[in-house]
Design an enzyme around this catalytic site. Structure first.
Site, PDB file in Angstrom:
ATOM      1  N   HIS A  71      50.334  40.016  49.339  1.00 43.63           N
ATOM      2  CA  HIS A  71      49.380  40.037  50.449  1.00 43.63           C
ATOM      3  C   HIS A  71      48.106  39.310  50.018  1.00 43.63           C
ATOM      4  O   HIS A  71      47.976  38.927  48.852  1.00 43.63           O
ATOM      5  CB  HIS A  71      49.096  41.460  50.926  1.00 43.63           C
ATOM      6  CG  HIS A  71      48.444  42.359  49.926  1.00 43.63           C
ATOM      7  ND1 HIS A  71      49.059  42.776  48.766  1.00 43.63           N
ATOM      8  CD2 HIS A  71      47.207  42.940  49.920  1.00 43.63           C
ATOM      9  CE1 HIS A  71      48.246  43.569  48.095  1.00 43.63           C
ATOM     10  NE2 HIS A  71      47.115  43.676  48.763  1.00 43.63           N
TER      11      HIS A  71
ATOM     12  N   HIS B 220      44.812  40.113  49.899  1.00 44.44           N
ATOM     13  CA  HIS B 220      43.597  40.707  49.347  1.00 44.44           C
ATOM     14  C   HIS B 220      43.268  40.029  48.015  1.00 44.44           C
ATOM     15  O   HIS B 220      44.164  39.662  47.245  1.00 44.44           O
ATOM     16  CB  HIS B 220      43.764  42.214  49.170  1.00 44.44           C
ATOM     17  CG  HIS B 220      43.528  42.975  50.445  1.00 44.44           C
ATOM     18  ND1 HIS B 220      44.015  44.240  50.670  1.00 44.44           N
ATOM     19  CD2 HIS B 220      42.833  42.638  51.575  1.00 44.44           C
ATOM     20  CE1 HIS B 220      43.639  44.647  51.877  1.00 44.44           C
ATOM     21  NE2 HIS B 220      42.930  43.698  52.441  1.00 44.44           N
TER      22      HIS B 220
ATOM     23  N   ASP C 135      42.271  40.802  45.040  1.00 48.26           N
ATOM     24  CA  ASP C 135      42.756  41.219  43.725  1.00 48.26           C
ATOM     25  C   ASP C 135      44.199  40.790  43.473  1.00 48.26           C
ATOM     26  O   ASP C 135      44.715  40.976  42.368  1.00 48.26           O
ATOM     27  CB  ASP C 135      42.606  42.733  43.540  1.00 48.26           C
ATOM     28  CG  ASP C 135      43.244  43.551  44.644  1.00 48.26           C
ATOM     29  OD1 ASP C 135      43.126  43.159  45.820  1.00 48.26           O
ATOM     30  OD2 ASP C 135      43.851  44.602  44.342  1.00 48.26           O
ATOM     31  N   HIS C 136      44.842  40.194  44.473  1.00 45.45           N
ATOM     32  CA  HIS C 136      46.218  39.727  44.313  1.00 45.45           C
ATOM     33  C   HIS C 136      46.334  38.207  44.381  1.00 45.45           C
ATOM     34  O   HIS C 136      47.408  37.672  44.106  1.00 45.45           O
ATOM     35  CB  HIS C 136      47.110  40.355  45.387  1.00 45.45           C
ATOM     36  CG  HIS C 136      47.192  41.844  45.280  1.00 45.45           C
ATOM     37  ND1 HIS C 136      48.293  42.509  44.766  1.00 45.45           N
ATOM     38  CD2 HIS C 136      46.303  42.816  45.603  1.00 45.45           C
ATOM     39  CE1 HIS C 136      48.082  43.813  44.790  1.00 45.45           C
ATOM     40  NE2 HIS C 136      46.868  44.020  45.294  1.00 45.45           N
TER      41      HIS C 136
ATOM     42  N   HIS D  19      50.051  48.445  55.279  1.00 46.83           N
ATOM     43  CA  HIS D  19      48.766  48.257  54.619  1.00 46.83           C
ATOM     44  C   HIS D  19      47.750  47.748  55.645  1.00 46.83           C
ATOM     45  O   HIS D  19      48.092  47.490  56.804  1.00 46.83           O
ATOM     46  CB  HIS D  19      48.919  47.282  53.451  1.00 46.83           C
ATOM     47  CG  HIS D  19      47.761  47.261  52.509  1.00 46.83           C
ATOM     48  ND1 HIS D  19      47.177  48.401  52.005  1.00 46.83           N
ATOM     49  CD2 HIS D  19      47.053  46.216  51.976  1.00 46.83           C
ATOM     50  CE1 HIS D  19      46.185  48.075  51.205  1.00 46.83           C
ATOM     51  NE2 HIS D  19      46.084  46.750  51.177  1.00 46.83           N
TER      52      HIS D  19
ATOM     53  N   ASP E 268      50.539  46.378  48.122  1.00 44.64           N
ATOM     54  CA  ASP E 268      49.830  47.612  48.468  1.00 44.64           C
ATOM     55  C   ASP E 268      50.441  48.207  49.736  1.00 44.64           C
ATOM     56  O   ASP E 268      50.770  47.487  50.681  1.00 44.64           O
ATOM     57  CB  ASP E 268      48.352  47.322  48.711  1.00 44.64           C
ATOM     58  CG  ASP E 268      47.635  46.879  47.448  1.00 44.64           C
ATOM     59  OD1 ASP E 268      48.296  46.757  46.407  1.00 44.64           O
ATOM     60  OD2 ASP E 268      46.412  46.637  47.518  1.00 44.64           O
TER      61      ASP E 268
ATOM     62  N   HIS F 269      48.944  49.330  40.085  1.00 44.93           N
ATOM     63  CA  HIS F 269      47.751  49.330  40.938  1.00 44.93           C
ATOM     64  C   HIS F 269      46.924  50.595  40.688  1.00 44.93           C
ATOM     65  O   HIS F 269      46.506  51.303  41.601  1.00 44.93           O
ATOM     66  CB  HIS F 269      48.160  49.231  42.418  1.00 44.93           C
ATOM     67  CG  HIS F 269      47.116  48.580  43.279  1.00 44.93           C
ATOM     68  ND1 HIS F 269      46.240  49.298  44.051  1.00 44.93           N
ATOM     69  CD2 HIS F 269      46.805  47.272  43.496  1.00 44.93           C
ATOM     70  CE1 HIS F 269      45.451  48.471  44.716  1.00 44.93           C
ATOM     71  NE2 HIS F 269      45.766  47.235  44.390  1.00 44.93           N
TER      72      HIS F 269
END
Length: 308
Positions: A63, A65, A67-68, A141, A211, A271
């Site tokens: 996805h 976001h 942090d990914h 999510h 997530d 995570h």
């Protein structure tokens, strides 16, 4: 086949955990690595391993976001100068990923010396990747987030040398030729190769989540059933189920209870929030026993055949 953790933390890195990024090592099988998510500092993480960026030919983003994905532009640029010249790369991910990369490279005047193809994944998607079947499943999510199930092709069974000897074929190079064929001839007779093989060996399956909240749909659990390794987020520890649901994440006990309805080999919890110190995580692991492992950076899990 091995699963390597380059980053095991949640949205904010800590001194001991980088944010989420993984590598599925299939070098022994197809001489490649599959990269799953690309956290900030990914290229530096890779430098602390024996992973060769030129052998990463497929990237899977769960996805969008930060942090990914914040490590993806840097990784793509570094790969261009680490043996990747001219070696095509395929990037799988949600809608918007291609646009983000193209805008980032245009504004930063970055240029690559190899082609990239983007594949926009969908719910219940299925993709052929170097002989593997990769299935994408939409999760629950705050933004579109996907699970990827990597399914290895089955392997031919072993030749039954005793049966071959019974019809007069002694061991030698002919055995290799027989195994590659559908039928073979000997002394004027035609034989089906399948009659001289043990049952095929089922391919391994690794399921890696982005997530997500807990999902208890039958079709989702059916896809996970029989997996050799399930990688699932557990951003929240015990007693925080309501908060986990509120923020579109999962809590450890809920994960374990949900997956107790299926059969699988190992569960890797990732995570992990930076709010939890080592002592608290150790306490949780003791309670879980052998049901699951909490990931740490640079953890490596070997996935043997018949590991379920």
């Amino acid at each position: 086949m091995k699963f390597k953790v380059l980053g095991s933390g949640a949205g904010i890195p800590s001194r001991t955990r980088n944010t989420q990024s993984f590598v599925l090592d299939v070098v022994e099988e197809i001489n490649q690595y599959f990269l799953i998510d690309a956290s900030e500092a990914l290229q530096h993480r890779i430098l602390n391993t024996t992973i060769r960026p030129s052998k990463i030919k497929h990237v899977f983003i769960t996805h969008l976001h930060g942090d990914h994905i914040f490590g993806l532009p840097g990784f793509l640029s570094s790969r261009a100068h680490q043996g990747g010249e001219g070696i095509p790369l395929v990037i799988y991910g949600p809608p918007g990923l291609k646009e983000w990369i193209e805008v980032t490279f245009r504004i930063s005047s970055s240029h690559l010396n190899y082609p990239i193809r983007f594949v926009e994944v969908v719910h219940d998607g299925e993709y052929e990747v170097e002989g593997f079947t990769v299935k994408s499943r939409l999760l629950d999510h705050a933004v579109d987030s996907f699970m990827y199930a990597f399914i290895e092709p089955e392997k031919l069974g072993a030749l039954d040398s005793a049966k071959l000897k019974d019809i007069g074929i002694m061991p030698g190079p002919i055995y290799k030729e027989i195994k590659k064929s559908q039928t073979f001839q000997h002394e004027g007779e035609t034989y089906a190769t399948a009659d001289f093989l043990s049952p095929p060996v089922e391919g391994r399956k690794v399921a890696v989540h982005g997530d997500t909240r807990i999902i208890d749909r039958p079709d989702y659990l059916e896809l996970l059933d029989g997996a050799d390794l399930i990688v699932h987020e557990a951003t929240y520890l015990e007693g925080e189920k309501e908060k986990a649901h509120q923020y579109f994440h999962s809590e450890i006990d809920d994960v374990l209870n949900n997956l107790s309805r299926i059969s699988y080999g190992r569960l890797l919890l990732v995570h992990i929030s930076n709010r939890y110190d080592a002592e608290m995580l150790e306490s949780v692991e003791e309670k879980m026993g052998d049901r699951a492992v909490i990931a740490h950076d640079y953890l490596e899990i070997t996935i043997p055949r018949d590991s379920r």
